[in-house]
Design a protein around this motif. Structure first.
Motif, mmCIF file in Angstrom:
data_model
loop_
_atom_site.group_PDB
_atom_site.id
_atom_site.type_symbol
_atom_site.label_atom_id
_atom_site.label_comp_id
_atom_site.label_asym_id
_atom_site.label_seq_id
_atom_site.Cartn_x
_atom_site.Cartn_y
_atom_site.Cartn_z
ATOM 1 N N LEU A 219 0.853 -1.187 0.000
ATOM 2 C CA LEU A 219 0.000 0.000 0.000
ATOM 3 C C LEU A 219 0.889 1.238 0.000
ATOM 4 O O LEU A 219 1.047 1.899 1.031
ATOM 5 N N PRO A 220 1.514 1.566 -1.134
ATOM 6 C CA PRO A 220 2.440 2.703 -1.176
ATOM 7 C C PRO A 220 1.803 3.984 -0.647
ATOM 8 O O PRO A 220 0.680 4.330 -1.028
ATOM 9 N N GLY A 221 2.520 4.660 0.237
ATOM 10 C CA GLY A 221 2.035 5.916 0.786
ATOM 11 C C GLY A 221 1.181 5.783 2.025
ATOM 12 O O GLY A 221 0.857 6.779 2.679
ATOM 13 N N PHE A 222 0.823 4.534 2.399
ATOM 14 C CA PHE A 222 -0.084 4.347 3.538
ATOM 15 C C PHE A 222 0.574 4.759 4.851
ATOM 16 O O PHE A 222 -0.064 5.382 5.703
ATOM 17 N N VAL A 223 1.832 4.408 5.025
ATOM 18 C CA VAL A 223 2.527 4.719 6.276
ATOM 19 C C VAL A 223 2.589 6.227 6.482
ATOM 20 O O VAL A 223 2.304 6.734 7.585
ATOM 21 N N ALA A 224 2.924 6.974 5.427
ATOM 22 C CA ALA A 224 2.994 8.432 5.530
ATOM 23 C C ALA A 224 1.612 9.025 5.781
ATOM 24 O O ALA A 224 1.462 9.957 6.587
ATOM 25 N N ALA A 225 0.607 8.489 5.098
ATOM 26 C CA ALA A 225 -0.754 8.988 5.286
ATOM 27 C C ALA A 225 -1.245 8.729 6.705
ATOM 28 O O ALA A 225 -1.948 9.559 7.294
ATOM 29 N N ALA A 226 -0.865 7.586 7.270
ATOM 30 C CA ALA A 226 -1.249 7.276 8.645
ATOM 31 C C ALA A 226 -0.595 8.245 9.622
ATOM 32 O O ALA A 226 -1.219 8.707 10.585
ATOM 33 N N ALA A 227 0.664 8.570 9.367
ATOM 34 C CA ALA A 227 1.384 9.504 10.239
ATOM 35 C C ALA A 227 0.719 10.880 10.233
ATOM 36 O O ALA A 227 0.634 11.545 11.277
ATOM 37 N N LEU A 228 0.246 11.316 9.072
ATOM 38 C CA LEU A 228 -0.435 12.609 8.987
ATOM 39 C C LEU A 228 -1.714 12.628 9.814
ATOM 40 O O LEU A 228 -2.158 13.694 10.255
ATOM 41 N N ARG A 229 -2.300 11.451 10.009
ATOM 42 C CA ARG A 229 -3.536 11.356 10.790
ATOM 43 C C ARG A 229 -3.265 10.965 12.246
ATOM 44 O O ARG A 229 -4.198 10.675 12.990
ATOM 45 N N ASP A 230 -1.980 10.931 12.608
ATOM 46 C CA ASP A 230 -1.573 10.545 13.971
ATOM 47 C C ASP A 230 -1.977 9.106 14.310
ATOM 48 O O ASP A 230 -2.256 8.784 15.464
ATOM 49 N N TRP A 231 -2.025 8.258 13.290
ATOM 50 C CA TRP A 231 -2.262 6.835 13.530
ATOM 51 C C TRP A 231 -0.927 6.185 13.859
ATOM 52 O O TRP A 231 0.033 6.293 13.093
ATOM 53 N N LEU A 233 1.097 3.235 13.735
ATOM 54 C CA LEU A 233 1.226 1.897 13.148
ATOM 55 C C LEU A 233 2.313 1.124 13.883
ATOM 56 O O LEU A 233 3.393 1.654 14.144
ATOM 57 N N PRO A 234 2.074 -0.130 14.228
ATOM 58 C CA PRO A 234 3.089 -0.911 14.939
ATOM 59 C C PRO A 234 4.299 -1.187 14.054
ATOM 60 O O PRO A 234 4.168 -1.376 12.842
ATOM 61 N N ALA A 235 5.468 -1.223 14.673
ATOM 62 C CA ALA A 235 6.687 -1.543 13.926
ATOM 63 C C ALA A 235 6.760 -3.026 13.605
ATOM 64 O O ALA A 235 7.311 -3.426 12.576
ATOM 65 N N GLN A 236 6.222 -3.852 14.502
ATOM 66 C CA GLN A 236 6.177 -5.300 14.291
ATOM 67 C C GLN A 236 4.792 -5.820 14.666
ATOM 68 O O GLN A 236 4.109 -5.257 15.512
ATOM 69 N N VAL A 237 4.405 -6.896 14.008
ATOM 70 C CA VAL A 237 3.132 -7.562 14.290
ATOM 71 C C VAL A 237 3.431 -9.031 14.583
ATOM 72 O O VAL A 237 4.109 -9.691 13.797
ATOM 73 N N GLY A 238 2.916 -9.530 15.708
ATOM 74 C CA GLY A 238 3.250 -10.891 16.125
ATOM 75 C C GLY A 238 2.415 -11.991 15.511
ATOM 76 O O GLY A 238 2.781 -13.164 15.571
ATOM 77 N N ARG A 239 1.260 -11.626 14.894
ATOM 78 C CA ARG A 239 0.370 -12.638 14.313
ATOM 79 C C ARG A 239 -0.208 -12.120 13.005
ATOM 80 O O ARG A 239 -0.448 -10.930 12.856
ATOM 81 N N SER A 240 -0.460 -13.027 12.083
ATOM 82 C CA SER A 240 -1.097 -12.670 10.818
ATOM 83 C C SER A 240 -2.057 -13.791 10.431
ATOM 84 O O SER A 240 -1.643 -14.933 10.229
ATOM 85 N N VAL A 241 -3.349 -13.461 10.342
ATOM 86 C CA VAL A 241 -4.353 -14.453 9.978
ATOM 87 C C VAL A 241 -4.424 -14.581 8.460
ATOM 88 O O VAL A 241 -4.525 -13.585 7.744
ATOM 89 N N ASP A 242 -4.389 -15.800 7.976
ATOM 90 C CA ASP A 242 -4.449 -16.088 6.539
ATOM 91 C C ASP A 242 -5.811 -16.715 6.231
ATOM 92 O O ASP A 242 -6.104 -17.833 6.657
ATOM 93 N N SER A 243 -6.657 -16.000 5.487
ATOM 94 C CA SER A 243 -8.009 -16.495 5.192
ATOM 95 C C SER A 243 -8.103 -17.160 3.816
ATOM 96 O O SER A 243 -9.199 -17.354 3.292
ATOM 97 N N SER A 244 -6.970 -17.539 3.221
ATOM 98 C CA SER A 244 -6.982 -18.025 1.834
ATOM 99 C C SER A 244 -7.752 -19.340 1.663
ATOM 100 O O SER A 244 -8.336 -19.583 0.604
ATOM 101 N N LYS A 245 -7.785 -20.200 2.683
ATOM 102 C CA LYS A 245 -8.517 -21.458 2.553
ATOM 103 C C LYS A 245 -10.008 -21.183 2.362
ATOM 104 O O LYS A 245 -10.657 -21.782 1.491
#
Length: 287
Positions: A219-231, A233-245
């Motif tokens: 998502l190019p530009g998302f990190v910068a856009a989030a910063a402008l909104r004071d969101w 964003l975590p530097a690391q994420v410990g879990r990722s759910v995969d719904s592909s099945k």
């Protein structure tokens, strides 16, 4: 459609709605009989009821939670087998997988191949409910347990950011339930559900090491856009759910992932960049 619950909101009294409301307590002495009558003509039974971990913090006991989640599943299963329904669907949880990886380590990928490691009463009860309902598969019923990501809304920022990990948009949860209910055939088993981005396994692992880099790639530009909104964003994420099945099985697509948030932000930015409309005034001359 038939709905069975302890009580119903007044708006469901509208006779124009195609919903038959049956007020019953599944856990009461006569609950099994009432439930059997309610679902006698149903092809698919969806079991949503149960207490959450939030209820424990609000004063419910572990015994209450177990009875609400596990005993209710046993009674619903018995009624469904007796009524010879075609399919049963349980609202389970990705909490059965337990905590994610430690900060800085590759993120844990939560999918159907991962062994459950429940670490709280709620997750343990849901895993037990899955096992109880799975017994109906021996009676020729398709039994589907949807391990739903978290869709409890605290505030908009956390609600959206959680979609990097275990977050599930409420509307995506409804889409998943509907897709499973209307599918011509669904293989019995568990299916993970989240509003996840279409990431490779390598990218999902990398969320645990550099979440911002993965976001910038997809998502190019998302990190910068989030910063402008004071969101934050975590530097690391410990879990990722995969719904592909589930996506492969019934065509479910998470339409409300962070990609939708990014699209909304781009649209807002585009509107701000557009020049104001010029208006012209025509002079009227009175002779």
């Amino acid at each position: 459609m038939t709905a069975v619950d302890l009580s119903f909101p007044s708006w469901l009294d509208d006779p124009a709605l195609p919903v038959r409301c049956v007020q019953a307590d599944v856990l009461s002495a006569g609950g099994g009989y009432e439930l059997h009558r309610a679902i006698a003509d149903c092809g698919v039974v969806v079991h949503l009821a149960g207490l959450h971990g939030l209820h424990l913090r609000q004063g419910a006991s572990v015994a209450d939670l177990w009875r609400s989640n596990v005993e209710s599943a046993r009674r619903v299963t018995a009624a469904a087998v007796e009524a010879d329904v075609r399919r049963m669907v349980l609202a389970s949880t990705t909490a059965v997988y337990g905590p994610g990886s430690a900060p800085g380590e590759p993120a844990a990928i939560l999918d159907e191949a991962r062994a459950p490691q429940p670490d709280n009463p709620y997750a343990t009860a849901k895993l037990a409910a899955e096992s109880v309902m799975a017994t109906a598969a021996g009676a020729g019923i398709e039994v589907v347990s949807l391990r739903l990501g978290r869709f409890f809304r605290e505030d908009e920022q956390s609600y959206q950011i959680r979609k990097l990990s275990t977050g599930l948009d409420l509307e995506d949860a409804i889409d998943a339930m509907e897709a499973v209910c209307v599918a011509e055939q669904v293989a019995s088993g568990v299916y993970c559900v989240a509003s996840d981005l279409p990431l490779s396994r390598a990218d999902r692992y990398a969320l645990g090491e550099n979440c911002h880099a993965i976001l910038e790639s997809h998502l190019p530009g998302f990190v910068a856009a989030a910063a402008l909104r004071d969101w934050q964003l975590p530097a690391q994420v410990g879990r990722s759910v995969d719904s592909s099945k589930l996506q492969t099985a019934v065509g479910y697509r998470p339409r409300r992932s962070l990609a939708r948030t990014a699209e909304r932000w781009r649209a807002e930015a585009s509107r701000r960049r557009q020049p104001p409309q010029r208006t012209t005034m025509r002079e009227e001359v009175t002779p």
